[in-house]
Design an enzyme around this catalytic site. Structure first.
Site, short mmCIF file in Angstrom:
data_model
loop_
_atom_site.label_atom_id
_atom_site.label_comp_id
_atom_site.label_asym_id
_atom_site.label_seq_id
_atom_site.Cartn_x
_atom_site.Cartn_y
_atom_site.Cartn_z
N CYS A 8 0.86 -1.19 0.00
CA CYS A 8 0.00 0.00 0.00
C CYS A 8 0.90 1.24 0.00
CB CYS A 8 -1.00 0.00 1.15
SG CYS A 8 -0.33 0.30 2.78
N CYS A 80 -4.42 -0.52 -2.29
CA CYS A 80 -4.88 0.83 -2.59
C CYS A 80 -4.47 1.17 -4.02
CB CYS A 80 -4.33 1.86 -1.60
SG CYS A 80 -2.58 2.20 -1.73
N CYS A 87 3.45 0.28 -8.15
CA CYS A 87 4.07 -1.00 -7.83
C CYS A 87 5.22 -1.30 -8.78
CB CYS A 87 3.03 -2.11 -7.89
SG CYS A 87 3.66 -3.72 -7.36
#
Length: 138
Positions: A8, A80, A87
């Site tokens: 997250c 999220c 990422c």
């Protein structure tokens, strides 16, 4: 043994809660880690609502995703939208999952209202984690 990373934004609430439940439900069948695109420290309210449900995350640390780039993950779960967008690439046969949970740290109101929002998000993550383990960790 499967390697699972929960990611997250700040690794303070949602990913910490998810790590706690995934470890609980997977037991010895998975190594579970959590990290953030940034590190904000573990939120004390997250620790409290998890303890209310019998899961101790008080020893968890807020980790940066770069600490785990060399681990061969089987699953990367973003919790999220910001983490999903930011990422990093993980090599290998990594299965990605995404579920955008509201950030309980942004809850407004009196103490009881904020606690209730943390519990609401915690309960949604608990269901997600239980289902994830049932469907993916064998």
């Amino acid at each position: 043994m499967k390697n699972v990373l929960v990611l997250c934004t700040g690794n303070s609430c949602r990913s910490q809660i998810a790590e706690g439940y995934l470890r609980h439900f997977a037991g010895e069948k998975a190594n579970v880690y959590s990290a953030g695109i940034e590190t904000h420290g573990v939120n004390t309210m997250a620790v409290m609502v998890m303890a209310d449900d019998g899961i101790d995350i008080s020893a968890h640390k807020s980790n940066h995703v770069d600490e785990y780039l060399n681990i061969p993950f089987d699953y990367v779960i973003t919790v999220c939208d910001n983490a999903q967008e930011a990422c990093p690439y993980f090599p290998g046969d990594v299965h990605r999952f995404h579920h955008n949970f509201q950030d309980p740290a942004k809850a407004k109101g009196n103490h009881e209202e904020v606690v209730n929002e943390f519990k609401r998000v915690r309960d949604m993550i608990k269901i997600f984690a239980a289902n994830f383990v049932k469907e993916n960790i064998r």
